[in-house]
Motif scaffolding. Structure first.
Motif, PDB file in Angstrom:
ATOM      1  N   ALA A 214       0.839  -1.208   0.000  1.00 36.16           N
ATOM      2  CA  ALA A 214       0.000   0.000   0.000  1.00 36.16           C
ATOM      3  C   ALA A 214       0.869   1.252   0.000  1.00 36.16           C
ATOM      4  N   ALA A 215       2.032   1.160   0.645  1.00 31.65           N
ATOM      5  CA  ALA A 215       2.926   2.322   0.740  1.00 31.65           C
ATOM      6  C   ALA A 215       3.705   2.566  -0.546  1.00 31.65           C
ATOM      7  N   THR A 216       3.893   1.533  -1.331  1.00 30.03           N
ATOM      8  CA  THR A 216       4.651   1.671  -2.586  1.00 30.03           C
ATOM      9  C   THR A 216       3.821   1.100  -3.729  1.00 30.03           C
ATOM     10  N   PRO A 217       2.710   1.752  -4.050  1.00 31.10           N
ATOM     11  CA  PRO A 217       1.818   1.199  -5.092  1.00 31.10           C
ATOM     12  C   PRO A 217       2.500   1.141  -6.442  1.00 31.10           C
ATOM     13  N   ALA A 218       2.308   0.019  -7.099  1.00 26.43           N
ATOM     14  CA  ALA A 218       2.826  -0.172  -8.452  1.00 26.43           C
ATOM     15  C   ALA A 218       1.872  -1.096  -9.185  1.00 26.43           C
ATOM     16  N   PRO A 219       1.729  -0.950 -10.491  1.00 28.47           N
ATOM     17  CA  PRO A 219       0.814  -1.826 -11.249  1.00 28.47           C
ATOM     18  C   PRO A 219       1.149  -3.296 -11.046  1.00 28.47           C
ATOM     19  N   GLY A 220       0.179  -4.039 -10.591  1.00 28.94           N
ATOM     20  CA  GLY A 220       0.400  -5.474 -10.428  1.00 28.94           C
ATOM     21  C   GLY A 220       0.856  -5.901  -9.060  1.00 28.94           C
ATOM     22  N   ASP A 221       1.255  -4.958  -8.184  1.00 29.19           N
ATOM     23  CA  ASP A 221       1.732  -5.332  -6.852  1.00 29.19           C
ATOM     24  C   ASP A 221       0.586  -5.370  -5.856  1.00 29.19           C
ATOM     25  N   GLY A 222       0.743  -6.168  -4.799  1.00 34.06           N
ATOM     26  CA  GLY A 222      -0.255  -6.248  -3.742  1.00 34.06           C
ATOM     27  C   GLY A 222      -0.482  -7.672  -3.301  1.00 34.06           C
ATOM     28  N   ILE A 223      -1.133  -7.847  -2.137  1.00 39.04           N
ATOM     29  CA  ILE A 223      -1.375  -9.204  -1.661  1.00 39.04           C
ATOM     30  C   ILE A 223      -2.586  -9.828  -2.344  1.00 39.04           C
ATOM     31  N   LEU A 224      -3.302  -9.029  -3.135  1.00 41.21           N
ATOM     32  CA  LEU A 224      -4.394  -9.537  -3.964  1.00 41.21           C
ATOM     33  C   LEU A 224      -4.133  -9.149  -5.417  1.00 41.21           C
ATOM     34  N   LEU A 225      -4.643  -9.948  -6.330  1.00 43.18           N
ATOM     35  CA  LEU A 225      -4.545  -9.598  -7.743  1.00 43.18           C
ATOM     36  C   LEU A 225      -5.443  -8.406  -8.037  1.00 43.18           C
ATOM     37  N   ASN A 226      -5.111  -7.674  -9.108  1.00 45.39           N
ATOM     38  CA  ASN A 226      -5.950  -6.559  -9.513  1.00 45.39           C
ATOM     39  C   ASN A 226      -6.251  -6.662 -11.006  1.00 45.39           C
ATOM     40  N   ALA A 227      -6.958  -5.697 -11.521  1.00 46.10           N
ATOM     41  CA  ALA A 227      -7.401  -5.756 -12.921  1.00 46.10           C
ATOM     42  C   ALA A 227      -6.239  -5.798 -13.893  1.00 46.10           C
ATOM     43  N   ASN A 228      -5.083  -5.271 -13.491  1.00 50.61           N
ATOM     44  CA  ASN A 228      -3.953  -5.206 -14.414  1.00 50.61           C
ATOM     45  C   ASN A 228      -3.180  -6.520 -14.527  1.00 50.61           C
ATOM     46  N   ASN A 229      -3.255  -7.356 -13.498  1.00 52.66           N
ATOM     47  CA  ASN A 229      -2.412  -8.556 -13.532  1.00 52.66           C
ATOM     48  C   ASN A 229      -3.172  -9.871 -13.530  1.00 52.66           C
ATOM     49  N   GLN A 230      -4.495  -9.824 -13.574  1.00 55.16           N
ATOM     50  CA  GLN A 230      -5.254 -11.075 -13.538  1.00 55.16           C
ATOM     51  C   GLN A 230      -5.046 -11.903 -14.803  1.00 55.16           C
ATOM     52  N   LEU A 231      -5.020 -11.253 -15.957  1.00 59.88           N
ATOM     53  CA  LEU A 231      -4.799 -11.976 -17.210  1.00 59.88           C
ATOM     54  C   LEU A 231      -3.392 -12.562 -17.239  1.00 59.88           C
ATOM     55  N   GLN A 232      -2.424 -11.787 -16.769  1.00 58.83           N
ATOM     56  CA  GLN A 232      -1.049 -12.293 -16.691  1.00 58.83           C
ATOM     57  C   GLN A 232      -0.967 -13.508 -15.783  1.00 58.83           C
ATOM     58  N   TYR A 233      -1.648 -13.457 -14.647  1.00 59.27           N
ATOM     59  CA  TYR A 233      -1.645 -14.559 -13.687  1.00 59.27           C
ATOM     60  C   TYR A 233      -2.203 -15.829 -14.320  1.00 59.27           C
ATOM     61  N   PHE A 234      -3.350 -15.692 -14.985  1.00 58.48           N
ATOM     62  CA  PHE A 234      -4.006 -16.854 -15.592  1.00 58.48           C
ATOM     63  C   PHE A 234      -3.158 -17.452 -16.712  1.00 58.48           C
ATOM     64  N   THR A 235      -2.715 -16.604 -17.628  1.00 59.08           N
ATOM     65  CA  THR A 235      -1.948 -17.126 -18.768  1.00 59.08           C
ATOM     66  C   THR A 235      -0.587 -17.644 -18.337  1.00 59.08           C
ATOM     67  N   LEU A 236      -0.010 -17.034 -17.307  1.00 58.39           N
ATOM     68  CA  LEU A 236       1.284 -17.498 -16.809  1.00 58.39           C
ATOM     69  C   LEU A 236       1.148 -18.866 -16.155  1.00 58.39           C
ATOM     70  N   ALA A 237       0.100 -19.046 -15.367  1.00 56.09           N
ATOM     71  CA  ALA A 237      -0.114 -20.345 -14.718  1.00 56.09           C
ATOM     72  C   ALA A 237      -0.380 -21.432 -15.755  1.00 56.09           C
ATOM     73  N   LEU A 238      -1.261 -21.144 -16.714  1.00 62.25           N
ATOM     74  CA  LEU A 238      -1.579 -22.136 -17.742  1.00 62.25           C
ATOM     75  C   LEU A 238      -0.380 -22.408 -18.633  1.00 62.25           C
ATOM     76  N   GLY A 239       0.289 -21.356 -19.074  1.00 64.65           N
ATOM     77  CA  GLY A 239       1.457 -21.530 -19.931  1.00 64.65           C
ATOM     78  C   GLY A 239       2.571 -22.297 -19.247  1.00 64.65           C
TER      79      GLY A 239
END
Length: 538
Positions: free
Chosen positions: A231-256
């Motif tokens: 929360a103190a150092t926000p960056a796209p894709g960072d956090g203890i939960l997934l967000n709209a920017n990294n959900q597709l990356q997460y899915f395709t990375l896991a499947l790939g």
């Protein structure tokens, strides 16, 4: 860090490392046949490993320094994205259950040693087999480099580092020892060492998930501090939960990653060393136990945040070793460091053997010395295994990613391009060899272009900065990213299908299929399976 402050850790690490290395040399006499001078013996352990040996071997092969160092480091730096490794190891085993049992059978019928051997028989194309072999070798090098990075991170934490060639001497010594016992004992070395490696890893992780949270105040504190950091150092894709920017990356990375895992030559090598199909079935049922372990290991990244761990310099790969150094007593930290180091030796040995087998069977024997004897093949493979390790070191020097996991992910983009000819080829012969070659060229070229255009400002790399490709570079108005390997594979498949249709329409001659449907279901003792021991002696 000062080595004088880590004497106990260094002593315990060195003793365990040397004991395990000694086992690697002794392994040449373990289950020894009359002659090791053949790829069936040196490269596949006689193809006679039972359920227990295979479980430890394949588990030790797949759950590596990548597991201990790279995954927690990614959680430490990027948060929830690092958990992609858990679902991909969950979904991979049903896929493998379907694919590798068939590969085991056809390989035993035809005495195949590598996936490129299968492609050569299935599609009758030495060119396609050559491309698969080269792909496997190139994709394996960064994976071996990842193991060496794991050892390097441990050495840095114990104060064995600095600048210049002298600082790299301990890593070079470990590299030489690994090369020596792999050269002598072949696949039997990592198979024997894997027992000790897995026992150490299970011990360390079970202690870590109880002892470290207790010292830090519990899991609520650990997750709370991780949330505060992101929360103190926000960056796209960072956090203890997934967000709209990294959900597709997460899915395709896991499947790939799941699709890529058992395309790697070292994964196939461990499976082909199994005694029969039932051994593979039992292992595919039992190996998910490692996925539970992987989930626990990943949480070490959040523990490091809660413990206030600072990486050594800018090297995030040192996060877990520094955590162990801070939280454990010196004597147990030494054991934990040994677990990481030994966890790198086992897969590095198997990977170098698998890559060497590819060169020997599909380049040396196919193009250089078609009349090579078993002994000549084994000799060439031994020498090549040394060269492959040197190539892995060059990956460390040239790529230098922020997260060592990028080495594995980049390798995944490359090895995925063999999926149409190897994995799909086990179920259908519909593809024309020309279509598969065209698909490989398109997928490999496209994948490398995508990787080249991925930057990483954190390490000031304009190119090859990871595997998350920004969709905005394709003209989309979004900050979302996608796994580069997933896009490259889609391109490969599309071109392979189109190329096949064009080749069939143009009546381009196809290669002969050397397999029959019953070859894919043969088992130990089946008359369709060649007498491998007799064949290797003729």
């Amino acid at each position: 860090m000062n080595p004088g402050e880590h004497v106990t850790e260094i002593v315990i690490f060195t003793v365990l490392f040397l004991v395990v290395s000694g086992m690697g040399f002794v392994a040449a006499r373990w289950r020894r046949p009359q002659d090791l001078a053949s790829l069936n013996e040196w490269g596949l352990g006689g193809r006679n490993f039972g359920s227990w040996i295979t479980w430890f071997l394949v588990g030790g092969d797949l759950y590596t320094a990548y597991t201990f160092v790279a995954v927690p480091a990614l959680l430490f730096g990027a948060g929830a994205m690092g958990f992609f490794a858990v679902p991909y190891t969950v979904i991979v085993y049903p896929l493998v259950f379907l694919v590798l049992i068939r590969l085991w059978s056809v390989s035993h019928v035809h005495s195949l040693v590598t996936p490129a051997d299968f492609v050569r028989v299935r599609f009758g194309s030495p060119t396609l087999a050559l491309l698969v072999a080269i792909t496997g070798i190139v994709a394996t090098m960064p994976y071996i480099a990842l193991q060496l990075i794991g050892i390097e991170a441990v050495l840095k934490t114990m104060g064995i580092g600095g600048s210049g060639l002298l600082s790299d001497l301990p890593l070079i010594i470990a590299f030489v020892i690994l090369a020596a016992y792999t050269y002598q004992s072949g696949l039997r070395a990592p198979a024997l060492i894997a027992f000790v490696k897995d026992i150490l890893i299970y011990l360390v992780i079970l202690v870590a998930i109880i002892y470290i949270p207790a010292r830090l105040g519990g899991w609520e504190v650990i997750f709370g501090r991780a949330q505060e950091k992101f929360a103190a150092t926000p960056a796209p894709g960072d956090g203890i939960l997934l967000n709209a920017n990294n959900q597709l990356q997460y899915f395709t990375l896991a499947l790939g990653s799941a699709l890529a895992l058992f395309l790697y030559p070292h994964s196939i090598t461990g499976v082909l060393a199994s005694r029969n199909r039932n051994v593979i079935k039992r292992n595919m049922s039992a190996l998910p136990a490692y996925s539970l372990l992987l989930g626990l290991i990943a949480l070490l990244g959040y523990m490091a945040i809660a413990a206030g761990v600072k990486p050594i310099g800018t090297d995030n790969n040192t996060v877990v070793p520094v955590l162990f150094d801070q939280m454990f007593p010196d004597w147990f930290a030494g054991i934990a460091f040994a677990a990481v180091g030994i966890g790198a030796l086992v897969p590095a040995a198997i990977m170098s053997i698998a890559a060497a087998n590819l060169f020997t069977r599909n380049i040396y024997r196919e193009y250089i010395n078609p009349q090579a004897t078993d002994a000549q093949e084994a000799g060439v493979s031994k020498l090549t295994s040394l060269v492959v390790k040197v190539g892995a070191v060059l990956f460390i020097l040239l790529i230098d990613p922020q997260f060592s996991i990028d080495l594995q992910l980049i390798g995944g983009v490359i090895i995925l391009q063999t999926l149409p000819s190897v994995a799909i080829g086990l179920f259908t012969r519909w593809f024309h060899k020309a279509g598969l070659i065209a698909g490989w060229v398109a997928g490999m070229g496209g994948g490398l272009v995508l990787l080249y255009n991925i930057s990483n400002p954190a390490i000031k790399h304009a190119h090859f900065g990871g595997s998350a490709f920004p969709l905005e570079k394709l003209g989309f108005d979004t900050k979302m990213t996608i796994y580069a390997g997933f896009l490259a594979l889609l391109l490969n498949l599309i071109v392979a299908v189109v190329g096949t249709l064009v080749a069939r329409a143009a009546k381009v001659p196809d290669g002969p299929d050397g397999t029959r449907p019953d070859h894919f279901t043969a088992d130990e003792g089946d008359p369709r399976v060649k007498d491998l021991e007799l064949e290797s002696s003729t």
